[in-house]
Design a protein around this motif. Structure first.
Motif, PDB file in Angstrom:
ATOM      1  N   GLN A 148     -99.045  -5.807  23.253  1.00 49.23           N
ATOM      2  CA  GLN A 148    -100.171  -5.944  22.251  1.00 49.23           C
ATOM      3  C   GLN A 148    -100.093  -4.735  21.333  1.00 49.23           C
ATOM      4  N   ARG A 149     -99.309  -3.643  21.866  1.00 48.11           N
ATOM      5  CA  ARG A 149     -99.042  -2.449  21.043  1.00 48.11           C
ATOM      6  C   ARG A 149     -98.623  -2.835  19.546  1.00 48.11           C
ATOM      7  N   ILE A 150     -97.822  -3.835  19.838  1.00 47.75           N
ATOM      8  CA  ILE A 150     -96.987  -4.285  18.501  1.00 47.75           C
ATOM      9  C   ILE A 150     -97.996  -4.621  17.260  1.00 47.75           C
ATOM     10  N   GLU A 151     -99.319  -4.822  17.495  1.00 44.45           N
ATOM     11  CA  GLU A 151    -100.382  -5.070  16.529  1.00 44.45           C
ATOM     12  C   GLU A 151    -100.661  -4.000  15.999  1.00 44.45           C
ATOM     13  N   ASP A 152    -100.089  -2.687  16.463  1.00 47.06           N
ATOM     14  CA  ASP A 152    -100.670  -1.632  15.707  1.00 47.06           C
ATOM     15  C   ASP A 152     -99.660  -1.465  14.391  1.00 47.06           C
ATOM     16  N   SER A 153     -98.595  -2.183  14.348  1.00 47.85           N
ATOM     17  CA  SER A 153     -97.728  -1.931  13.403  1.00 47.85           C
ATOM     18  C   SER A 153     -98.132  -2.306  11.933  1.00 47.85           C
ATOM     19  N   VAL A 154     -97.347  -1.746  11.003  1.00 46.85           N
ATOM     20  CA  VAL A 154     -97.838  -2.116   9.664  1.00 46.85           C
ATOM     21  C   VAL A 154     -96.607  -2.689   8.909  1.00 46.85           C
ATOM     22  N   LEU A 155     -97.044  -3.672   7.998  1.00 45.92           N
ATOM     23  CA  LEU A 155     -95.800  -4.358   6.947  1.00 45.92           C
ATOM     24  C   LEU A 155     -95.393  -3.367   6.006  1.00 45.92           C
ATOM     25  N   ILE A 156     -94.176  -3.118   5.857  1.00 42.21           N
ATOM     26  CA  ILE A 156     -93.595  -2.179   4.682  1.00 42.21           C
ATOM     27  C   ILE A 156     -92.712  -2.771   3.762  1.00 42.21           C
ATOM     28  N   GLY A 157     -92.399  -3.963   3.981  1.00 41.58           N
ATOM     29  CA  GLY A 157     -91.574  -4.796   2.890  1.00 41.58           C
ATOM     30  C   GLY A 157     -90.570  -5.667   3.713  1.00 41.58           C
ATOM     31  N   CYS A 158     -89.591  -6.347   3.175  1.00 42.85           N
ATOM     32  CA  CYS A 158     -88.907  -7.470   3.365  1.00 42.85           C
ATOM     33  C   CYS A 158     -87.559  -7.558   2.839  1.00 42.85           C
ATOM     34  N   SER A 159     -86.614  -8.040   3.523  1.00 38.68           N
ATOM     35  CA  SER A 159     -85.250  -8.122   2.848  1.00 38.68           C
ATOM     36  C   SER A 159     -85.340  -9.377   1.997  1.00 38.68           C
ATOM     37  N   GLU A 160     -84.300  -9.533   1.334  1.00 37.51           N
ATOM     38  CA  GLU A 160     -84.173 -10.664   0.231  1.00 37.51           C
ATOM     39  C   GLU A 160     -84.047 -11.970   1.219  1.00 37.51           C
ATOM     40  N   GLN A 161     -83.606 -11.691   2.495  1.00 35.07           N
ATOM     41  CA  GLN A 161     -83.617 -13.122   3.203  1.00 35.07           C
ATOM     42  C   GLN A 161     -84.822 -12.957   3.985  1.00 35.07           C
ATOM     43  N   GLN A 162     -85.936 -12.668   3.503  1.00 35.24           N
ATOM     44  CA  GLN A 162     -87.159 -12.415   4.333  1.00 35.24           C
ATOM     45  C   GLN A 162     -87.262 -12.197   5.803  1.00 35.24           C
ATOM     46  N   GLU A 163     -86.687 -11.117   5.795  1.00 27.98           N
ATOM     47  CA  GLU A 163     -87.072 -10.492   7.314  1.00 27.98           C
ATOM     48  C   GLU A 163     -87.708  -9.517   7.105  1.00 27.98           C
ATOM     49  N   ALA A 164     -89.101  -9.399   7.553  1.00 27.87           N
ATOM     50  CA  ALA A 164     -90.104  -8.650   7.514  1.00 27.87           C
ATOM     51  C   ALA A 164     -89.828  -7.179   8.180  1.00 27.87           C
ATOM     52  N   TRP A 165     -90.086  -6.214   7.491  1.00 25.94           N
ATOM     53  CA  TRP A 165     -89.831  -4.899   8.016  1.00 25.94           C
ATOM     54  C   TRP A 165     -91.259  -4.118   8.240  1.00 25.94           C
ATOM     55  N   PHE A 166     -91.560  -3.730   9.525  1.00 21.29           N
ATOM     56  CA  PHE A 166     -92.707  -3.128   9.998  1.00 21.29           C
ATOM     57  C   PHE A 166     -92.054  -1.690  10.275  1.00 21.29           C
ATOM     58  N   ALA A 167     -93.279  -0.956  10.458  1.00 22.97           N
ATOM     59  CA  ALA A 167     -93.323   0.441  10.887  1.00 22.97           C
ATOM     60  C   ALA A 167     -94.377   0.695  12.024  1.00 22.97           C
ATOM     61  N   LEU A 168     -94.094   1.321  13.138  1.00 15.71           N
ATOM     62  CA  LEU A 168     -94.952   1.337  14.412  1.00 15.71           C
ATOM     63  C   LEU A 168     -94.856   2.909  14.780  1.00 15.71           C
ATOM     64  N   ASP A 169     -95.942   3.373  14.954  1.00 16.79           N
ATOM     65  CA  ASP A 169     -96.033   4.652  15.487  1.00 16.79           C
ATOM     66  C   ASP A 169     -96.485   4.893  17.079  1.00 16.79           C
ATOM     67  N   LEU A 170     -95.496   5.546  17.642  1.00 14.71           N
ATOM     68  CA  LEU A 170     -96.000   5.418  19.355  1.00 14.71           C
ATOM     69  C   LEU A 170     -96.317   6.913  19.645  1.00 14.71           C
TER      70      LEU A 170
END
Ligand SMILES: NC(=O)c1ccc[n+]([C@@H]2O[C@H](COP(=O)([O-])OP(=O)(O)OC[C@H]3O[C@@H](n4cnc5c(N)ncnc54)[C@H](O)[C@@H]3O)[C@@H](O)[C@H]2O)c1
Ligand SMILES: [Mg+2]
Length: 352
Positions: A88-110
């Motif tokens: 559930q902790r993954i829901e704390d992540s934030v979207l920060i961008g994506c690649s040209e192939q639409q791989e989304a990038w997230f950041a998570l602070d633990l």
């Protein structure tokens, strides 16, 4: 890569399909992830995660540099499991961008341990051992990264910091809820929406046509001088901020303002730096430093600035114990302003 848009547009008597550029496709995808929680959760499955601990990004040593590793969802779930954490902790992540192939990038602070957070801070040394890297203070990390990674991590840190500091509604006092992408927070009791904010800051390189004016605050590293910077007051235009800040800090009036560029700056909180050149009014070159704001300010010649830009190890203490005059690093927009002036001192924002 490009995609055909499903929406046909009518031109004269026939239908044509508009070709969407990779950039437009990527932008539309990110927009969808910000608007649609389910789409964003789905993007977690194929996405990549950058890890932070108390706002410090994880870096791993590579051959000649340091790289921020990307974890896939499976690796992240394994890591959380090892530290007794729920996915559930993954829901704390934030979207920060994506690649040209639409791989989304997230950041998570633990590592954040705010009183309002439902999740505990995970132990840093054990995580570093497990991940074979180190959580590095962002200011230091920036010097070890390329421009693209630096920009991604500064965005990530700014967003993570904003969420950490805006967990309650300022009207109802109730906890606010983040959307999955982290592009906003909503108060469930009164539906007020909070969006991440940046403070506008103007940074101005003042010149008298042959010299440029640089200043330092006591908080700057020893020997470093930069262009004049200041936060916009409420109700001000950018031009008014430039005039006021220069007058407040060094007691001079300027004219012939020229916009150069802008930059998101995460320290100490998110600012949008708006960089300009300006010329001091004729006959007004005597600096009166406002010592409440600055430690020192001075005019520097073209040769002095050029020498400082060329210096290899600028912050090394000299034999007599003093520090040489040096300038902000390449990643700072102040550096860009100074370089533009050096290349074209009479009309800096135009190509030399
Ligand atoms: N990227 C770069 O090249 C670069 C270069 C210079 C400065 N900066 C950044 O620009 C920012 C502003 O520069 P400055 O410190 O000279 O500003 P400044 O001259 O406006 O002085 C700072 C003071 O302004 C007041 N202030 C007004 N609005 C504020 C707000 N929204 N947030 C914080 N303080 C506010 C506070 O009293 C603070 O002490 C700094 O955060 C600095 O990190 C970036
Ligand atoms: Mg200032």
């Amino acid at each position: 890569m490009s995609l055909y848009c499903g929406i046909a547009c009518r031109r004269k008597s026939f239908w044509c399909y508009r070709l969407l550029s990779t950039y437009v496709t990527k932008t539309r995808y990110l927009f969808e992830l910000k608007e649609d929680d389910d789409a964003c959760r789905k993007a977690h499955q194929t996405g990549a995660f950058y890890l932070f601990h108390n706002l410090a990004p994880l870096l791993q040593p590579s051959e000649h540099q340091h790289l921020p590793p990307q974890l896939c969802l499976l690796e992240l779930e394994k890591l959380l499991g090892k530290f007794g954490q729920d996915t559930q902790r993954i829901e704390d992540s934030v979207l920060i961008g994506c690649s040209e192939q639409q791989e989304a990038w997230f950041a998570l602070d633990l590592g954040l341990n705010s009183s309002s957070s439902a999740h505990a801070s995970l132990p840093k040394p054990e995580m570093e051992t497990e991940l074979q890297g180190s959580f590095t203070e962002l200011r230091k990390a920036l010097y070890r990264l390329n421009v693209k990674e630096a920009s991604l991590l500064t965005t990530a840190q700014a967003l993570l910091r904003w969420h950490d500091a805006h967990q309650f509604c300022s009207r109802s006092g109730q906890p606010t809820k983040k959307n999955v992408a982290g592009s906003k927070r909503v108060c469930p009791s009164n539906k007020i929406i909070y969006y991440p904010q940046m403070a506008p800051v103007v940074i101005t390189l003042v010149s008298d046509g042959t010299r440029c004016l640089l200043a330092r605050q006591s908080s700057f590293p020893q020997g470093m001088y930069s262009a004049l910077a200041g936060f916009c007051d409420i109700g001000e235009t950018l031009e008014e901020t430039v005039h006021r800040e220069v007058a407040e800090e060094v007691g001079l009036e300027v004219e012939r303002l020229q916009y150069s560029a802008s930059q998101h700056w995460p320290f100490p909180n998110s600012s949008l730096m708006i960089a300009c050149h300006a010329i001091v009014k004729p006959g007004q070159t005597e600096i009166q430093v406002n010592l409440k704001e600055l430690e020192a300010a001075a005019w520097f010649s073209h040769e002095e600035v050029l020498a400082a830009l060329k210096r290899k190890h600028p912050y090394a203490q000299q034999q007599d114990g003093t520090f040489p005059f040096w300038l902000p690093p390449k990643l700072a927009i102040a550096h860009q302003l100074i370089r533009e002036w050096v290349e074209n001192p009479t009309c800096p924002s135009l190509p030399a």
